[in-house]
Design an enzyme around this catalytic site. Structure first.
Site, PDB file in Angstrom:
ATOM      1  N   GLN A   8       0.852  -1.135  -0.004  1.00  0.00           N
ATOM      2  CA  GLN A   8      -0.084   0.029   0.094  1.00  0.00           C
ATOM      3  C   GLN A   8       0.852   1.309  -0.003  1.00  0.00           C
ATOM      4  OE1 GLN A   8      -3.484  -0.564   3.042  1.00  0.00           O
ATOM      5  NE2 GLN A   8      -1.706  -1.786   3.607  1.00  0.00           N
ATOM      6  N   ASN A   9       2.101   1.022   0.213  1.00  0.00           N
ATOM      7  CA  ASN A   9       3.282   2.134   0.289  1.00  0.00           C
ATOM      8  C   ASN A   9       3.386   2.850  -0.961  1.00  0.00           C
ATOM      9  OD1 ASN A   9       3.053   1.563   2.894  1.00  0.00           O
ATOM     10  ND2 ASN A   9       5.087   0.523   3.076  1.00  0.00           N
TER      11      ASN A   9
ATOM     12  N   HIS B  25      -1.218   1.619  -4.365  1.00  0.00           N
ATOM     13  CA  HIS B  25      -1.680   3.307  -4.216  1.00  0.00           C
ATOM     14  C   HIS B  25      -0.639   3.793  -5.015  1.00  0.00           C
ATOM     15  CE1 HIS B  25      -3.990   2.043  -0.152  1.00  0.00           C
ATOM     16  NE2 HIS B  25      -4.656   1.805  -1.216  1.00  0.00           N
TER      17      HIS B  25
ATOM     18  N   CYS C  47       1.158  15.504 -14.357  1.00  0.00           N
ATOM     19  CA  CYS C  47       0.339  16.832 -14.567  1.00  0.00           C
ATOM     20  C   CYS C  47      -1.297  16.011 -14.856  1.00  0.00           C
ATOM     21  CB  CYS C  47       0.921  17.442 -15.694  1.00  0.00           C
ATOM     22  SG  CYS C  47      -0.452  18.487 -16.289  1.00  0.00           S
TER      23      CYS C  47
ATOM     24  N   CYS D 240       2.613  21.802 -20.246  1.00  0.00           N
ATOM     25  CA  CYS D 240       1.306  22.600 -20.375  1.00  0.00           C
ATOM     26  C   CYS D 240       1.036  23.849 -19.215  1.00  0.00           C
ATOM     27  CB  CYS D 240       0.196  21.749 -20.504  1.00  0.00           C
ATOM     28  SG  CYS D 240      -0.443  21.385 -18.750  1.00  0.00           S
TER      29      CYS D 240
ATOM     30  N   SER E   6       0.764  -2.975   8.394  1.00  0.00           N
ATOM     31  CA  SER E   6      -0.573  -2.347   8.112  1.00  0.00           C
ATOM     32  C   SER E   6      -1.669  -2.436   9.215  1.00  0.00           C
ATOM     33  CB  SER E   6      -0.962  -3.051   7.009  1.00  0.00           C
ATOM     34  OG  SER E   6      -2.320  -2.493   6.459  1.00  0.00           O
TER      35      SER E   6
HETATM   36  P1  NAD Z   1      -1.388   2.888   8.602  1.00  0.00           P
HETATM   37  O1  NAD Z   1      -0.712   4.251   8.579  1.00  0.00           O
HETATM   38  O2  NAD Z   1      -2.815   2.941   8.586  1.00  0.00           O
HETATM   39  O3  NAD Z   1      -0.932   1.878   9.861  1.00  0.00           O
HETATM   40  C1  NAD Z   1       0.354   1.760  10.009  1.00  0.00           C
HETATM   41  C2  NAD Z   1       0.389   0.324  10.921  1.00  0.00           C
HETATM   42  O4  NAD Z   1       1.692   0.128  11.246  1.00  0.00           O
HETATM   43  C3  NAD Z   1      -0.186   0.799  12.377  1.00  0.00           C
HETATM   44  O5  NAD Z   1      -1.127  -0.191  12.604  1.00  0.00           O
HETATM   45  C4  NAD Z   1       1.123   0.832  13.209  1.00  0.00           C
HETATM   46  O6  NAD Z   1       0.719   0.236  14.444  1.00  0.00           O
HETATM   47  C5  NAD Z   1       1.989  -0.061  12.470  1.00  0.00           C
HETATM   48  N1  NAD Z   1       3.444   0.280  12.683  1.00  0.00           N
HETATM   49  C6  NAD Z   1       3.815   1.366  13.034  1.00  0.00           C
HETATM   50  N2  NAD Z   1       5.138   1.364  13.119  1.00  0.00           N
HETATM   51  C7  NAD Z   1       5.605  -0.198  12.953  1.00  0.00           C
HETATM   52  C8  NAD Z   1       6.737  -0.663  13.126  1.00  0.00           C
HETATM   53  N3  NAD Z   1       8.090  -0.269  12.877  1.00  0.00           N
HETATM   54  N4  NAD Z   1       6.789  -1.976  12.600  1.00  0.00           N
HETATM   55  C9  NAD Z   1       5.648  -2.608  12.474  1.00  0.00           C
HETATM   56  N5  NAD Z   1       4.279  -1.920  12.773  1.00  0.00           N
HETATM   57  C10 NAD Z   1       4.306  -0.666  12.532  1.00  0.00           C
HETATM   58  O7  NAD Z   1      -0.962   2.248   7.310  1.00  0.00           O
HETATM   59  P2  NAD Z   1      -1.668   1.474   6.106  1.00  0.00           P
HETATM   60  O8  NAD Z   1      -2.335   0.207   6.943  1.00  0.00           O
HETATM   61  O9  NAD Z   1      -0.437   1.026   5.353  1.00  0.00           O
HETATM   62  O10 NAD Z   1      -2.585   2.394   5.356  1.00  0.00           O
HETATM   63  C11 NAD Z   1      -2.350   3.789   5.335  1.00  0.00           C
HETATM   64  C12 NAD Z   1      -2.304   4.333   3.973  1.00  0.00           C
HETATM   65  O11 NAD Z   1      -1.586   5.319   3.965  1.00  0.00           O
HETATM   66  C13 NAD Z   1      -1.993   3.500   2.643  1.00  0.00           C
HETATM   67  O12 NAD Z   1      -2.938   3.635   1.744  1.00  0.00           O
HETATM   68  C14 NAD Z   1      -0.756   3.960   2.093  1.00  0.00           C
HETATM   69  O13 NAD Z   1      -0.997   4.353   0.935  1.00  0.00           O
HETATM   70  C15 NAD Z   1      -0.671   5.430   2.855  1.00  0.00           C
HETATM   71  N6  NAD Z   1       0.661   5.508   3.546  1.00  0.00           N
HETATM   72  C16 NAD Z   1       1.751   5.216   2.818  1.00  0.00           C
HETATM   73  C17 NAD Z   1       3.064   5.623   3.504  1.00  0.00           C
HETATM   74  C18 NAD Z   1       4.210   5.243   2.879  1.00  0.00           C
HETATM   75  O14 NAD Z   1       4.253   4.799   1.513  1.00  0.00           O
HETATM   76  N7  NAD Z   1       5.473   4.904   3.532  1.00  0.00           N
HETATM   77  C19 NAD Z   1       3.121   6.460   4.800  1.00  0.00           C
HETATM   78  C20 NAD Z   1       1.909   6.624   5.372  1.00  0.00           C
HETATM   79  C21 NAD Z   1       0.585   6.295   4.843  1.00  0.00           C
HETATM   80 ZN    ZN Z   2       0.834  19.447 -18.218  1.00  0.00          ZN
END
Ligand code: NAD
Ligand code: ZN
Length: 263
Positions: free
Chosen positions: A113-114, A131, A139, A166, A205
């Site tokens: 999801q990251n 995501h 753009c 653009c 997650s």
């Molecule tokens: P979330 O932020 O909803 O949850 C993160 C989870 O990770 C929490 O339950 C937390 O307790 C746990 N956590 C925190 N630190 C940890 C560690 N060191 N080890 C293990 N677990 C740990 O994240 P999500 O479920 O991925 O969903 C959030 C949405 O936000 C996603 O759709 C994503 O696209 C986006 N997002 C992405 C990033 C990124 O790309 N790094 C950062 C923030 C949010």
């Molecule tokens: Zn453009």
């Protein structure tokens, strides 16, 4: 199926849960990792939810498409610092452990999801980005793309950043914002992998963001055991064979070590 029928939940120091998880991983031939913001927390990128999460201090609406479209400059004021952190981040031992489990052929892919691109930087061979990827900016007017680093560098003089092709004002990170659909091909592939896997290893997650959270459910419904590694409880803990409460950067290298020491 002996020990596999019993769910095991033990705290940080529990050994039985680690043993069970290592055995499930070692047996897997088509395992899939499903990762969230928690796996990148130890790389210096804030999660949204959980202790220390972004939404404890910033409104979640700043990640919505409505907020961006209404005022791109306001979005970039918030995104400026987050973008700098994202670009500076490097993979941590948890990302690296998943690469090694793929090389060992216990895992076949990472579904994430990251939007930080850290699985690709670490060297995972198949990465499905549900995501998108915030290292690229697109753009919305003409479709032109630019590296995030170039756009970030312009923010001092130009707010909001303009499209070089653009002149449009809707330069948006190529990440899926709240209110936007997941990319169809990545979504298709994620569910295909989930339905065919023999293990789903969920890491970092909260499992509350839909439809992405449907991916581990699909694996569970297809009969694959779930192993969840997360710092806090999740709504799917009751479905999992093993729940390991802990930090991804500590737990995954430990699991890799245990898997590697098996014959
Ligand atoms: P979330 O932020 O909803 O949850 C993160 C989870 O990770 C929490 O339950 C937390 O307790 C746990 N956590 C925190 N630190 C940890 C560690 N060191 N080890 C293990 N677990 C740990 O994240 P999500 O479920 O991925 O969903 C959030 C949405 O936000 C996603 O759709 C994503 O696209 C986006 N997002 C992405 C990033 C990124 O790309 N790094 C950062 C923030 C949010
Ligand atoms: Zn453009």
């Amino acid at each position: 199926m002996g020990i596999y029928t019993a769910k095991v939940v033990v705290g940080r120091s529990g050994g039985l849960n680690l043993e069970t998880a290592a055995e499930l991983i070692a047996r897997a031939r088509h395992g899939v990792a499903f990762t969230g913001a928690g796996i990148s927390q130890e790389s210096g990128i804030q999660t949204y939810r959980g202790a220390g999460g972004l939404w404890n201090t910033t409104s979640s609406k700043t990640s919505s498409i409505e907020f961006f479209l209404a005022d791109p400059a306001a979005y970039w004021e918030v995104a400026r610092e987050r973008g700098a952190r994202l670009l500076a981040a490097r993979p941590n031992p948890a990302h690296e452990a998943l690469v090694e489990l793929e090389r060992r052929r216990n895992l076949v892919a990472v579904v994430t999801q990251n939007v930080d691109g850290l699985h690709l930087l670490a060297g995972s061979a198949e990465v499905v980005e549900l995501h998108g990827n915030g290292r690229t900016v697109v753009c919305m007017d003409c479709g032109n793309t630019e590296p995030r680093s170039h756009v970030q560098a312009r923010l001092e003089e130009e707010m909001p950043p303009r499209c070089l092709l653009c002149g449009g004002r809707h330069m948006k990170p190529a990440a899926v914002f709240f209110g936007e659909a997941m990319p169809p091909e990545a979504t298709r592939r994620a569910f295909e992998l989930a339905e065919a896997c023999d293990l789903m290893l969920v890491v970092g997650s909260s499992l509350v963001v839909y439809p992405a959270a449907q991916v581990p459910i699909a694996a569970h419904e297809a009969g694959a055991p779930l192993v969840i590694v997360n710092a806090e409880p999740t709504p799917f803990d009751d479905l999992a064979k093993v729940v390991i409460e802990g930090r991804a950067g500590e737990v995954l290298p430990k699991l890799l070590e245990m898997v590697s020491s098996r014959v």
